[in-house]
Design an enzyme around this catalytic site. Structure first.
Site, short mmCIF file in Angstrom:
data_model
loop_
_atom_site.label_atom_id
_atom_site.label_comp_id
_atom_site.label_asym_id
_atom_site.label_seq_id
_atom_site.Cartn_x
_atom_site.Cartn_y
_atom_site.Cartn_z
CG HIS A 283 -7.32 -3.44 1.47
ND1 HIS A 283 -8.33 -3.80 2.32
CD2 HIS A 283 -7.10 -2.11 1.65
CE1 HIS A 283 -8.73 -2.71 3.00
NE2 HIS A 283 -7.99 -1.68 2.61
CG ASP A 336 -8.01 1.54 0.16
OD1 ASP A 336 -7.47 0.72 -0.62
OD2 ASP A 336 -9.02 1.28 0.82
CD GLU A 337 -9.34 1.23 4.77
OE1 GLU A 337 -10.22 1.76 5.48
OE2 GLU A 337 -9.45 0.09 4.28
CB VAL A 338 -1.00 1.36 2.82
CG1 VAL A 338 0.34 0.63 2.92
CG2 VAL A 338 -1.69 1.04 1.50
CD GLU A 387 -6.90 6.09 1.75
OE1 GLU A 387 -7.43 5.34 2.59
OE2 GLU A 387 -7.30 6.17 0.57
#
EC number: 3.2.1.52
Length: 544
Positions: A283, A336-338, A387
């Site tokens: 992000h 998150d969301e890596v 996460e």
């Protein structure tokens, strides 16, 4: 031919029904057809519900010349003037000295006693207060209402409650307080009662952020999680790295250091901490607009380049500059969301992984832990999305606060490992999910699945999240409210008090929504099928 006529008739009926539902048939919503809304006098219209309270059945009048009795406390004096304007919003039109002389008011003073001079605002500050409004046995000998608190922040909550008890009588043209005498002892159930505001997906002007902060204070939320930066834009000035805000959408959609400091101070005067976030290593594509070396390559723009010390030098500089702005002890590092796939396809990063005997997953952990150490060196407690816990568990810094979002169950696991936790289950507390009804916000329990008392203490509280993909200044408040208020009572009030029937809760929430409207907050109708939809036809605020 008859079948054709029947079909046409059905079409007309169908269109008419749709028009009725949407309130488009002229005259259908005549006033004679609308239900009259009478408030249930057995309910206490205070939001969120206090921990303990008793009341009587008398009505006392509040003088428009209400004065504050308090020693020092500039924050309290400023707040008193704000609340006085809210309480007497109608009264100013009718409050000539000639009219006032004809009234014998009961309450002339608001006395506030604060027992501590410490104005430090951090997690776990004492927010308790007591509020007393006597009745005087129906005679006009009452002189004051009293708020007692250990800190100015408890006193601020006491003033909010007092303001909610005051009501303008359109017949007598006086502000009155019903159900006196009142005795309220109140304190929050959880120390962390947050609202995330995303200013990367859409820029939010400073005055809008301040309006959100004001509305948070009305609901006794106490942490603004400012998700300032994301992959789409980098609107914040970082003095040591001036090119970073080249990642803003335009030169007009930015926040200076002074802007951010002003927001922090504005929030503090309302008892609200500001927890800033930079989301690393994912992000973060917008960072490279000003410093392209942060990208692994032109085609691999996130996660940030794990192989370069320059990346961590930039993070250190950002955090050092932000530490001068944000005094709150918690700082959010995202995580998150890596998706690390492009690290393996970028030659120099792939070589670095091989040289350090790391997989991409190992490098993800390395990046998160190194980021945590930078934050800890700045005397911050790191907060990370779940996460990081799901992937690394005990390898995280023991100081880590795990922030749940993916679904239920992670907080019980995190506290069992000794980590603190914040609850934001997306299925019930994500405000951008417009199909989540207020009931789900209200009934979501942060301690679900956590029975051990020592583990329960590790749950700091919870946070509703206003992600900004479809939200800007035009619709942010009606997307936040009133569903955020449903969560605020869950976080403030005793668990047994919020386990009663939802019918009475709905009446109180509808009342609070209308209070927000009267205070200039564009809160949407409570019971809409989808959040932020406008009313479907004429009617009372209290019945929509």
């Amino acid at each position: 031919m008859e079948v054709c006529h029947i079909y046409q008739l059905l079409c007309v009926i169908s269109a008419t029904l749709c028009a009725i539902v949407e309130g488009r048939v002229h005259g259908f919503y005549g006033s004679s057809n609308l239900p009259k809304t009478d408030l249930n006098d057995s309910l206490a219209y205070i939001w969120p519900l206090p921990k303990q309270f008793t009341h009587g059945n008398l009505t006392v009048s509040i003088s428009p010349d209400l004065v504050l009795e308090v020693e020092g406390k500039g924050v309290i004096r400023d707040a008193f003037e704000r609340y006085k304007k809210l309480i007497f919003k109608h009264h100013a039109k009718y409050s000539s000295s000639e009219v006032r002389e004809n009234f014998d008011y009961d309450v002339h003073r608001l006395k506030i006693v604060v027992y501590s001079d410490d104005e430090n605002l951090q997690l776990g500050v004492d927010e308790s207060y007591s509020l007393y409004v006597t009745s005087g046995q129906g005679s006009s000998i009452i002189q004051e209402a009293t708020i007692e608190a250990n800190t100015i922040y408890g006193a601020l909550h006491g003033m909010e409650t007092f303001s909610q008890l005051c009501d303008f009588n359109f017949v007598t043209k006086r502000v009155e307080l019903s159900k006196a005498p009142w005795f309220i002892q109140d304190e929050p159930r959880f120390a962390f009662r947050g609202l995330l505001l995303d200013t990367s997906r859409h820029y939010q002007p400073i005055n809008v952020i301040k309006q959100v902060i004001d509305s948070m204070a009305y609901a006794k939320l106490n942490v603004l999680h400012w998700h300032i930066i994301d992959e789409q834009s980098f609107p914040l000035e970082v003095p040591s790295l001036p090119n970073l805000w080249d990642g803003s959408y335009t030169k007009w959609e930015r926040y200076t250091v002074e802007d951010a400091s002003e927001i922090v101070e504005f929030a503090k005067t309302r008892g609200i901490n500001v927890m800033a976030e930079i989301d690393i290593p994912g992000h973060a594509e917008s960072w490279g607009a000003g410093y392209p070396d942060l990208w692994p390559s032109a085609t691999c723009r996130e996660p940030l380049d794990v192989s370069k010390n320059f990346t961590f030098d930039v993070i250190s500089s950002i955090l050092a500059d932000m530490r001068k702005i944000f005094p709150f002890e918690l700082f959010h590092l995202g995580g998150d969301e890596v998706n690390t796939d492009c690290w393996n396809s970028t030659p120099h990063v792939k070589q670095w992984l091989q040289d350090h005997n790391m997989t991409a997953k190992d490098a993800y952990q390395y990046f998160v832990l190194r980021g945590q150490q930078i934050a800890i060196a700045q005397k911050w407690t790191p907060v990370n999305w779940e996460e990081t816990f799901n992937t690394f568990k005990e390898n995280l810094s023991p100081q880590t606060v795990v922030h749940n979002w993916l679904g239920p169950g992670v907080c019980p696991q995190a506290v069992a490992k000794g980590f603190k936790c914040i609850v934001s289950n997306q299925g019930v507390w994500y405000l951008d999910h417009l199909d989540i009804p207020w009931e789900d916000f209200y009934t979501s329990e942060p301690l679900e699945g956590i029975d051990d008392a020592s583990h329960q203490k590790l749950v700091l509280g919870g946070e509703v999240c206003m992600w900004g993909e479809t939200v800007d200044a035009s619709d942010v408040q009606q997307t936040i409210w009133p569903r955020a208020a449903a969560a605020s009572e869950r976080l403030w009030s005793p668990r047994d008090a919020t386990s009663t029937g939802l019918d009475t809760v709905l009446q109180r929430l509808e009342y609070f929504r209308c209070l927000l409207n009267q205070r200039g907050i564009a809160a949407a109708p409570v019971a809409n099928e989808y959040a932020r939809r406008p009313p479907i036809g004429p009617g009372s605020c209290y019945a929509q």
